[in-house]
Write a protein that holds these residues in place. Structure first.
Motif, short mmCIF file in Angstrom:
data_model
loop_
_atom_site.label_atom_id
_atom_site.label_comp_id
_atom_site.label_asym_id
_atom_site.label_seq_id
_atom_site.Cartn_x
_atom_site.Cartn_y
_atom_site.Cartn_z
N ASP A 2 0.87 -1.18 0.00
CA ASP A 2 0.00 0.00 0.00
C ASP A 2 0.90 1.23 0.00
OD1 ASP A 2 -1.86 1.96 0.31
OD2 ASP A 2 -2.82 1.11 2.08
N THR A 3 1.27 1.68 -1.18
CA THR A 3 2.27 2.74 -1.29
C THR A 3 1.79 4.06 -0.68
OG1 THR A 3 1.48 3.28 -3.51
CG2 THR A 3 3.29 1.70 -3.34
N ASN A 4 0.51 4.35 -0.80
CA ASN A 4 0.01 5.60 -0.21
C ASN A 4 0.19 5.61 1.30
OD1 ASN A 4 -0.76 6.87 -2.59
ND2 ASN A 4 -2.80 5.95 -2.59
N ARG A 5 -0.09 4.49 1.94
CA ARG A 5 0.06 4.43 3.39
C ARG A 5 1.52 4.60 3.80
NH1 ARG A 5 1.02 0.41 7.18
NH2 ARG A 5 1.10 -1.18 5.55
N PHE A 6 2.42 3.95 3.08
CA PHE A 6 3.85 4.09 3.39
C PHE A 6 4.32 5.53 3.19
CE2 PHE A 6 3.88 -0.52 3.05
CZ PHE A 6 4.83 -0.89 3.99
N LYS A 7 3.86 6.17 2.13
CA LYS A 7 4.29 7.54 1.87
C LYS A 7 3.72 8.51 2.90
CE LYS A 7 4.01 8.76 -2.52
NZ LYS A 7 3.46 8.83 -3.90
N ILE A 8 2.49 8.27 3.34
CA ILE A 8 1.90 9.14 4.36
C ILE A 8 2.66 9.02 5.67
CG2 ILE A 8 -0.14 9.45 5.81
CD1 ILE A 8 -1.85 8.84 3.34
N VAL A 9 2.98 7.79 6.07
CA VAL A 9 3.73 7.60 7.32
C VAL A 9 5.11 8.25 7.22
CG1 VAL A 9 4.76 5.87 8.83
CG2 VAL A 9 2.46 5.51 7.94
N ALA A 10 5.78 8.04 6.09
CA ALA A 10 7.11 8.64 5.91
C ALA A 10 7.03 10.16 5.91
CB ALA A 10 7.74 8.14 4.62
N PHE A 11 5.99 10.70 5.29
CA PHE A 11 5.86 12.16 5.24
C PHE A 11 5.59 12.72 6.62
CE2 PHE A 11 3.67 16.16 4.12
CZ PHE A 11 4.65 16.70 3.30
N MET A 12 4.73 12.07 7.39
CA MET A 12 4.47 12.54 8.76
C MET A 12 5.73 12.45 9.62
SD MET A 12 0.75 10.87 9.62
CE MET A 12 0.85 11.47 11.30
N PHE A 13 6.45 11.36 9.49
CA PHE A 13 7.69 11.17 10.25
C PHE A 13 8.68 12.28 9.93
CE2 PHE A 13 11.44 8.07 11.03
CZ PHE A 13 11.70 8.69 12.24
N GLY A 14 8.88 12.55 8.65
CA GLY A 14 9.81 13.60 8.26
C GLY A 14 9.36 14.98 8.71
N CYS A 15 8.06 15.26 8.62
CA CYS A 15 7.56 16.56 9.07
C CYS A 15 7.75 16.74 10.57
CB CYS A 15 6.08 16.71 8.70
SG CYS A 15 5.78 16.85 6.92
N GLY A 16 7.55 15.67 11.34
CA GLY A 16 7.81 15.76 12.77
C GLY A 16 9.27 16.08 13.07
N LEU A 17 10.19 15.45 12.32
CA LEU A 17 11.61 15.75 12.50
C LEU A 17 11.93 17.19 12.10
CD1 LEU A 17 13.33 12.48 11.20
CD2 LEU A 17 12.90 13.17 13.56
N MET A 18 11.26 17.69 11.07
CA MET A 18 11.46 19.09 10.68
C MET A 18 10.97 20.03 11.77
SD MET A 18 10.37 18.88 6.68
CE MET A 18 11.33 17.88 5.52
N GLY A 19 9.85 19.69 12.40
CA GLY A 19 9.37 20.50 13.51
C GLY A 19 10.35 20.50 14.67
N LEU A 20 10.93 19.33 14.98
CA LEU A 20 11.92 19.26 16.06
C LEU A 20 13.18 20.03 15.69
CD1 LEU A 20 12.92 18.16 18.74
CD2 LEU A 20 13.56 16.03 17.57
N GLY A 21 13.61 19.91 14.43
CA GLY A 21 14.78 20.67 14.00
C GLY A 21 14.56 22.17 14.10
N GLY A 22 13.36 22.63 13.73
CA GLY A 22 13.05 24.05 13.87
C GLY A 22 13.07 24.50 15.31
N ILE A 23 12.56 23.66 16.22
CA ILE A 23 12.57 24.00 17.65
C ILE A 23 14.00 24.16 18.15
CG2 ILE A 23 12.04 23.10 19.94
CD1 ILE A 23 9.53 21.82 18.69
N LEU A 24 14.87 23.22 17.78
CA LEU A 24 16.26 23.30 18.22
C LEU A 24 16.99 24.48 17.57
CD1 LEU A 24 17.10 19.49 18.05
CD2 LEU A 24 16.75 20.86 20.11
N TRP A 25 16.58 24.83 16.36
CA TRP A 25 17.21 25.97 15.66
C TRP A 25 16.82 27.29 16.33
CZ3 TRP A 25 17.49 26.15 9.62
CH2 TRP A 25 18.21 27.27 9.22
#
Length: 589
Positions: free
Chosen positions: A402-425
């Motif tokens: 189910d490629t859509n499900r995998f891409k959604i999970v990966a996108f959410m995971f990456g966006c969460g890391l971007m939010g954490l990176g912005g907080i640390l920045w």
């Protein structure tokens, strides 16, 4: 003995030369080859340099120190009165010494380049150390040229490594999207803004003063967790309707969402509002106060500017502020004959620089955490499915994924890391506003990813380091060095006014104009780097590296059992699999 006999036994009579020496011997005769007195020294130096490692650099350092001592004696300098390399004369001396060593050893760069190539192929850790070591070396040269004391050098390196760490984290998060899953996300700044603002609202002070809006006063870990979750949820909202779009259309959606977030944060309607009797807000275009940096509490008793040192600060600050090493005491002499100038090495570091350096170490720990997390993700079954989607989504679907499900999970995971990176920045700045999340930040992060290479976590860190050192901080220090040694006069206000003197052969007005506009110079440098990479190495420094298709060996040890399992098989026919091989596309990343 005949010539034939001489050839048979491999010997021949030497022809006598005038003066009693044989031809070819470096004798005293006029026909003998003259051996310079410097030749044995040069050969010894080349041998030492070719050994590499401590032998080569120890020899070079010894020559620099001896040359510095002789130079000081001849010039009559008091070394104790100079900061580290703190004058134009010392800078010229070091440059001249390095040039002389280069010419005398003809050239020493060859063994160095060979050593560099060898170390570069060893491991990812070696690659990181090589790049970071060269960044330190370049900024040490800047410090020497500017006459900065040791405190200034440490402060400059702390600034460079701060941007190295924050860009490395953001590029690692982007690499999960683009390098692993092939998701074209150019809305990075928006997800950073969501994480930062949610954290600031949740953990901001309930009484920040009249200059800012109040927060909810929750503990900082809850605020950080809330910011990460909020960024991931915004990623989910963006991914659900948009991931079915093609890459370029999805990119348009993400950049539009990023700008919607930034403009919404500037809205006066959300500047300050009350919900259930609790007043908070985004601060509008003015911005919002960030919670205090917890690392500061390791050294100070509070977040106030004039706070008293805490226990750790009361121990470290006096120790590092007074760190001076006397290498040549006053009144020293060489062999009791030649008086030596006093030399005290000033290694003092100010408390503010110590606190900044401590925060950089915390960021480095988070970079390591991001790196390990993404490496393990890439080696997991989930990561292998993402790579399959990146290479050919239709094939992945045909295998029942189910490629859509995998891409959604990966996108959410990456966006969460971007939010954490912005907080640390932004968390160490004390204050932020929507202007800190302009689309140019996304562009810079993409440039760093392109430099390092998509699909490579090590390349992501290297790209962040090179971007921070060469593009972000480098032009600023180049301007300081040039303006320190060159008197430009009045700087032209416009580009035509800077170009016009070229007709008369005057270059300084144009150079002064370029150095006064470092931001524009960064864009020019970025353009040159991108064009060069696209022409010579489009995959980046470490992109398109081959990976094993499986996380474990699929062959049985000791050979097969007669059914063909575990036995070596012949290579597949390129024609049978469509004519595509690893060499054609750079290998699987």
């Amino acid at each position: 003995m005949s010539s034939a006999d001489a050839d048979a036994d491999g010997s021949s009579d030497a022809t006598a030369a005038p003066g009693g020496a044989t031809a070819g011997d470096p004798g005293d005769g006029d026909n003998g080859r003259y051996v310079s007195g410097w030749t044995p020294y040069r050969e010894w130096f080349r041998d030492r340099w070719a050994q590499g490692g401590a032998a080569a650099w120890g020899t070079a350092l010894a020559h620099l120190l001896v040359g510095a001592l002789l130079f000081a004696l001849v010039a009559g300098f008091d070394l104790g009165s100079l900061p580290i390399g703190g004058s134009l004369i010392w800078f010229l001396y070091l440059s001249l010494t390095v040039g002389v060593l280069y010419v005398a050893t003809a050239p020493p760069a060859e063994p160095y380049v060979a050593w560099l190539d060898e170390r570069w192929m060893e491991s990812d850790v070696d690659k990181l150390l090589i790049v970071l070591g060269h960044v330190v070396l370049v900024f040490f040269v800047f410090a020497v040229a500017l006459g900065l004391p040791f405190n200034g050098l440490v402060g400059a390196l702390a600034s460079v490594f701060f941007f190295t760490a924050v860009y490395a984290m953001m590029v690692l998060a982007l690499n999960l999207h683009w390098g692993y899953a092939g998701i074209f996300n150019i809305g990075i700044a928006g997800f950073m803004a969501v994480g930062v603002y949610v954290m600031a609202i949740l953990s901001g002070s309930t009484d920040p003063g009249p200059a800012s809006v109040p927060g909810l006063g929750l503990p900082l870990p809850i605020g950080i967790l809330g910011g990460v979750v909020a960024a991931a949820l915004v990623g989910l909202v963006a991914a659900l309707p948009a991931l079915r779009l093609r890459a370029d259309y999805f990119a348009i959606v993400t950049v539009a969402l990023s700008e919607i977030i930034r403009i919404t944060l500037k809205s006066t309607a959300l500047q300050e509002f009350t919900i259930a009797g609790i007043t908070t807000g985004t601060g509008g275009a003015t911005g919002i106060t960030m919670p205090g940096n917890p690392v500061r509490l390791l050294f100070y008793q509070s977040f106030d500017a004039g706070a008293e040192p805490a226990l750790l600060g009361s121990v470290l600050f006096p120790l590092l502020e007074g760190l001076r090493v006397t290498l040549i005491p006053p009144g020293s002499s060489w062999l009791g004959i030649v008086p030596l100038p006093a030399f005290t090495l000033d290694l003092a570091v100010e408390p503010a620089v110590i606190a900044n350096l401590a925060y950089v170490l915390v960021l480095a720990a988070f970079v390591a955490l991001f790196y390990v997390l993404l490496v393990r993700t890439g080696n997991s079954p989930f990561g292998r499915v993402l790579k399959a989607i990146r290479e050919d989504e239709v094939v992945a679907k045909s295998l029942g994924k189910d490629t859509n499900r995998f891409k959604i999970v990966a996108f959410m995971f990456g966006c969460g890391l971007m939010g954490l990176g912005g907080i640390l920045w932004q968390g160490s700045q004390g204050f932020t506003n929507p202007g800190a999340f302009r689309p140019i930040i996304t562009f810079y992060i993409w440039v760093a990813l392109i430099i390092g290479g998509a699909g490579s976590n090590t390349g992501s860190v290297l790209g962040g380091a090179l971007f921070a050192g060469a593009i972000w901080e480098g032009p600023v220090y180049v301007r300081r060095v040039v303006t320190n040694f060159v008197e430009f006069g009045d700087t032209p206000g416009t580009f035509p006014a800077a170009v016009a003197p070229l007709i008369e052969g005057k270059v300084l007005p144009l150079l002064s104009f370029l150095l006064a506009n470092v931001s524009a110079l960064r864009f020019i440098l970025v353009g040159v780097i991108l064009v060069t990479l696209m022409q010579r190495r489009p995959e980046g420094l470490l992109g398109h590296r081959k990976e094993e298709a499986a996380a474990i060996p699929l062959t049985r040890p000791g050979g097969g059992d007669g059914d063909g399992i575990g036995e070596p098989t012949a290579a597949a026919d390129p024609v049978a699999d469509g004519g595509r091989d690893d060499a054609a596309d750079g290998g699987a990343r």
